[in-house]
Design a protein around this motif. Structure first.
Motif, PDB file in Angstrom:
ATOM      1  N   GLY A  55      38.019  59.187  47.381  1.00 35.42           N
ATOM      2  CA  GLY A  55      36.716  59.824  47.350  1.00 35.42           C
ATOM      3  C   GLY A  55      36.303  60.187  45.934  1.00 35.42           C
ATOM      4  N   SER A  56      35.050  60.508  45.754  1.00 36.78           N
ATOM      5  CA  SER A  56      34.601  60.994  44.453  1.00 36.78           C
ATOM      6  C   SER A  56      34.673  62.521  44.431  1.00 36.78           C
ATOM      7  N   GLY A  57      34.303  63.099  43.320  1.00 35.37           N
ATOM      8  CA  GLY A  57      34.459  64.545  43.135  1.00 35.37           C
ATOM      9  C   GLY A  57      35.734  64.893  42.391  1.00 35.37           C
ATOM     10  N   HIS A  58      36.559  63.873  42.111  1.00 30.13           N
ATOM     11  CA  HIS A  58      37.830  64.101  41.413  1.00 30.13           C
ATOM     12  C   HIS A  58      37.765  63.640  39.951  1.00 30.13           C
ATOM     13  N   GLU A  59      36.581  63.398  39.435  1.00 28.65           N
ATOM     14  CA  GLU A  59      36.434  62.867  38.080  1.00 28.65           C
ATOM     15  C   GLU A  59      37.154  63.779  37.071  1.00 28.65           C
ATOM     16  N   PRO A  60      37.779  63.186  36.033  1.00 34.60           N
ATOM     17  CA  PRO A  60      37.690  61.797  35.584  1.00 34.60           C
ATOM     18  C   PRO A  60      38.396  60.770  36.466  1.00 34.60           C
ATOM     19  N   ALA A  61      39.306  61.160  37.378  1.00 32.62           N
ATOM     20  CA  ALA A  61      39.810  60.179  38.352  1.00 32.62           C
ATOM     21  C   ALA A  61      38.651  59.847  39.292  1.00 32.62           C
ATOM     22  N   PHE A  62      38.615  58.666  39.839  1.00 35.16           N
ATOM     23  CA  PHE A  62      39.496  57.544  39.579  1.00 35.16           C
ATOM     24  C   PHE A  62      38.797  56.556  38.634  1.00 35.16           C
ATOM     25  N   MET A  63      37.464  56.576  38.733  1.00 34.57           N
ATOM     26  CA  MET A  63      36.610  55.646  38.003  1.00 34.57           C
ATOM     27  C   MET A  63      36.801  55.712  36.491  1.00 34.57           C
ATOM     28  N   GLY A  64      37.171  56.899  36.001  1.00 31.96           N
ATOM     29  CA  GLY A  64      37.345  57.064  34.557  1.00 31.96           C
ATOM     30  C   GLY A  64      38.577  56.372  34.016  1.00 31.96           C
ATOM     31  N   LEU A  65      39.399  55.822  34.896  1.00 30.35           N
ATOM     32  CA  LEU A  65      40.686  55.261  34.478  1.00 30.35           C
ATOM     33  C   LEU A  65      40.713  53.739  34.575  1.00 30.35           C
ATOM     34  N   ILE A  66      39.550  53.125  34.434  1.00 30.55           N
ATOM     35  CA  ILE A  66      39.479  51.669  34.436  1.00 30.55           C
ATOM     36  C   ILE A  66      39.583  51.185  32.995  1.00 30.55           C
ATOM     37  N   GLY A  67      40.570  50.355  32.742  1.00 31.31           N
ATOM     38  CA  GLY A  67      40.725  49.836  31.385  1.00 31.31           C
ATOM     39  C   GLY A  67      42.151  49.371  31.160  1.00 31.31           C
ATOM     40  N   ARG A  68      42.404  48.971  29.934  1.00 26.41           N
ATOM     41  CA  ARG A  68      43.713  48.423  29.586  1.00 26.41           C
ATOM     42  C   ARG A  68      44.812  49.446  29.869  1.00 26.41           C
ATOM     43  N   GLY A  69      45.863  49.001  30.525  1.00 26.83           N
ATOM     44  CA  GLY A  69      46.987  49.884  30.810  1.00 26.83           C
ATOM     45  C   GLY A  69      46.792  50.765  32.025  1.00 26.83           C
ATOM     46  N   PHE A  70      45.635  50.680  32.670  1.00 22.47           N
ATOM     47  CA  PHE A  70      45.389  51.468  33.880  1.00 22.47           C
ATOM     48  C   PHE A  70      44.816  50.536  34.961  1.00 22.47           C
ATOM     49  N   ALA A  71      43.679  50.893  35.486  1.00 22.39           N
ATOM     50  CA  ALA A  71      43.167  50.187  36.667  1.00 22.39           C
ATOM     51  C   ALA A  71      42.206  49.056  36.306  1.00 22.39           C
ATOM     52  N   ASP A  72      42.152  48.061  37.202  1.00 20.66           N
ATOM     53  CA  ASP A  72      41.169  46.980  37.073  1.00 20.66           C
ATOM     54  C   ASP A  72      39.931  47.249  37.907  1.00 20.66           C
ATOM     55  N   GLY A  73      40.070  48.049  38.958  1.00 20.75           N
ATOM     56  CA  GLY A  73      38.905  48.304  39.793  1.00 20.75           C
ATOM     57  C   GLY A  73      39.063  49.562  40.618  1.00 20.75           C
ATOM     58  N   VAL A  74      37.938  50.192  40.899  1.00 17.72           N
ATOM     59  CA  VAL A  74      37.910  51.428  41.678  1.00 17.72           C
ATOM     60  C   VAL A  74      36.761  51.385  42.687  1.00 17.72           C
ATOM     61  N   PRO A  75      37.089  51.391  43.986  1.00 10.89           N
ATOM     62  CA  PRO A  75      36.057  51.585  45.000  1.00 10.89           C
ATOM     63  C   PRO A  75      35.768  53.087  45.095  1.00 10.89           C
ATOM     64  N   LEU A 320      57.006  53.034  30.373  1.00  9.52           N
ATOM     65  CA  LEU A 320      55.695  52.829  31.002  1.00  9.52           C
ATOM     66  C   LEU A 320      54.748  54.001  30.707  1.00  9.52           C
ATOM     67  N   ILE A 321      55.303  55.214  30.733  1.00 14.88           N
ATOM     68  CA  ILE A 321      54.460  56.385  30.454  1.00 14.88           C
ATOM     69  C   ILE A 321      54.030  56.395  28.986  1.00 14.88           C
ATOM     70  N   ASP A 322      54.858  55.839  28.119  1.00 11.03           N
ATOM     71  CA  ASP A 322      54.529  55.793  26.693  1.00 11.03           C
ATOM     72  C   ASP A 322      53.620  54.629  26.306  1.00 11.03           C
ATOM     73  N   ALA A 323      53.450  53.678  27.184  1.00 12.48           N
ATOM     74  CA  ALA A 323      52.700  52.462  26.843  1.00 12.48           C
ATOM     75  C   ALA A 323      51.244  52.815  26.512  1.00 12.48           C
ATOM     76  N   PRO A 324      50.608  52.004  25.669  1.00 12.50           N
ATOM     77  CA  PRO A 324      49.215  52.291  25.313  1.00 12.50           C
ATOM     78  C   PRO A 324      48.285  52.177  26.518  1.00 12.50           C
ATOM     79  N   ALA A 325      47.203  52.891  26.437  1.00 14.62           N
ATOM     80  CA  ALA A 325      46.187  52.836  27.488  1.00 14.62           C
ATOM     81  C   ALA A 325      44.842  53.018  26.828  1.00 14.62           C
ATOM     82  N   ASP A 326      43.837  52.443  27.427  1.00 20.20           N
ATOM     83  CA  ASP A 326      42.505  52.518  26.811  1.00 20.20           C
ATOM     84  C   ASP A 326      41.457  52.462  27.917  1.00 20.20           C
ATOM     85  N   THR A 327      41.036  53.612  28.360  1.00 19.05           N
ATOM     86  CA  THR A 327      40.023  53.718  29.404  1.00 19.05           C
ATOM     87  C   THR A 327      38.946  54.693  28.919  1.00 19.05           C
TER      88      THR A 327
END
Lengths: 341, 341
Positions: A55-75, A320-327
């Motif tokens: 569900g929404s209302g949890h921003e920055p999750a989940f939509m805010g986490l789309i990018g390298r090292g995280f998610a490819d898509g968020v419904p 994995l926790i230390d790996a780069p991320a860019d969202t």
């Protein structure tokens, strides 16, 4: 409750429009479904697709986490409500690069039903989908019934680990193994001080007296384990950590990641006070904090309170926790942000 | 007001302890002053030292912005109160690498007095200090009296630009020029919906009725320009942007960075609704949004409301805003986060 919104029924759609406009270099909305948000960059052939949501209302999750090292898509669902199967399936088709897709979401009945349905439909199109449920909330069921536990803020760390594994080329089975291992090594416990107000109803998600707090309350207002008088930051941190340690015993050989997550309206100052106590307690046990996360990672609109998450690490999880991320809402450079190493 | 604190008089010191523990790989507290926070990495010889600061209660500013591409040191004041000269001077000594030091802070009497005093003391030790005051708040004085304007959330962008300039090796005069140019090209306008509560008093910073908002209210509760009935996100965004555009006319050849900053308890959903309208209005004017920042960059504890900042860019400012940054509370990879380029 005062809110900066227009039509309450349009708030989620308008939020997605604003988000996609602000971060167009990271994300786009699929033309066939306005609740389907995916990376704007072309997918990497052979990479496992990572989908997170709820569900929404949890921003920055989940939509805010789309990018390298995280998610490819968020419904994106309505506020505190699962997305229906349609955007889940559309995204699954869009992000599958021939290596299959991993769904990760909190263990709630509505999400399970809708994501499972989408997975079945995807299977009929020969897209392999696996699911890892987030069950980090120790307050929601006893240790013997972990599969009844709900998922809360610690899910960020599971998404982070799985996203990093997919990014470095692990196959679907391996990404699933690492996501499950992260979830199994993770515990979260939260406290609520004040409610949030869903835009469409304007009603508080729960009611607490001026001097009360609720330990273990869920991120949608689900009942907690104990209602008590508001106490100090140290006492609250102790009671959250005690409950985590009952479930995840830690000693002097152990290494962890720690997250203190604000639920929406709690000041950063308070989050750092809670972190301070947790760090002191863990230091007394000889536990080494490898990396820390203090801030708002998964909110419940403007709810007041916070949660503490502890993730027990070994070498592969630490990497994995230390790996780069860019969202849009979370970025991390290589190997610079570790605490005390 | 419920807060997760211990002794209210110790809240700032304890916050610094928690912050420094969480992000020890980025920051350390100088042993000679517990309110003096600096980068933990050794300084780069010949780099201009960047100091930002002011009172606390604005987290993640200012302390959260210590790191590569941003600040080298932050003197931390009490809640909404300037730091005294002592930590400012200690940090100045610590971060000077022979190239001088730049102080940047909001234009408030207390900060000016204390930072100026520290600068004079530093000059007696042959450390060259320059100052750039942040004056982005258009609500606080008319266009003809810009030097009476106070500094609010847009300061983040001035710190970012100056930090990037110092990082790439500019000398002090050049860093000052770029910081001033960024401040001169920047306007911010905010709206408050609900007050914050300073820990030591427990009193609200101001009082508004259930259906009121105050346009232009300052980040410490300073009076704004207009009190009115709470309206929609679109109407609020329009009134903030209109006031900015009166002061900073923009047209179809222009390129900008846009920030929508949450003051503490306003949900991200609302910030994205405000951003959506600002982006639509700027698009109608033909203005190109080069990069966007939506989130909490400079809060006032748990105040409700937001601000909109617009920074007019040319090539040299765009390069600085796009430069990488790596701090505990804000990280940015190279050239990936631009909107719509």
């Amino acid at each position: 409750m005062k809110k900066l919104i227009n039509d309450p029924n349009a708030a989620v759609d308008e939020m997605i429009e604003g988000y996609a406009a602000a971060y167009a270099s990271f994300v786009k909305v699929l033309p066939q479904n306005k609740r389907a948000v995916v990376r704007s960059a072309p997918g990497t052939p052979g990479k496992v697709g990572i989908m997170i949501g709820g569900g929404s209302g949890h921003e920055p999750a989940f939509m805010g986490l789309i990018g390298r090292g995280f998610a490819d898509g968020v419904p994106v669902g309505n506020v505190f409500a699962s997305p229906p199967p349609a955007p889940i399936l559309e995204i699954t088709r869009a992000v599958d690069q021939g290596a299959g897709v991993l769904y990760m979401y909190g263990n709630y009945a509505g999400d399970c039903m809708n994501f499972d349905m989408a997975a079945e439909l995807a299977a009929m199109e020969d897209i392999r989908v696996e699911t890892v449920l987030i069950t980090d909330d120790v307050a929601s069921a006893p240790a013997g019934q972990v599969d009844r536990r709900r998922g809360i803020a610690g899910g960020f760390l599971v998404f982070k680990a799985a996203g990093a594994a997919a990014d470095k080329g692990c196959d679907l089975d391996e990404v699933v193994r690492l996501a499950r291992k992260t979830n199994d090594s993770l515990r979260t416990m939260g406290v609520a001080l004040s409610p949030c107000f869903v835009p469409q109803t304007g009603q508080p998600s729960f009611v607490l007296s001026d001097d009360e707090m609720e330990i273990g309350l869920g991120i949608h207002g689900e009942p907690g384990v104990e209602r008590g008088k508001l106490s100090t930051a140290n006492e609250v941190a102790d009671s959250l950590l005690d409950r985590i340690l009952q479930d995840l015993p830690l000693g002097s050989e152990d290494r962890v990641a720690v997250m203190v997550n604000g639920l929406g309206s709690t000041a950063y100052m308070e989050l750092f006070l809670v972190y301070r106590r947790v760090a002191k307690r863990l230091a007394e046990l000889g536990v080494h904090i490898h990396r820390s996360f203090v801030g708002e990672y998964m909110t419940s609109l403007e709810m007041g309170g916070c949660s503490v998450s502890v993730l027990k690490l070994d070498d592969e999880l630490a990497e994995l926790i230390d790996a780069p991320a860019d969202t849009p809402m979370y970025a991390q450079h290589e190997a610079r942000q570790k605490a005390g190493d």
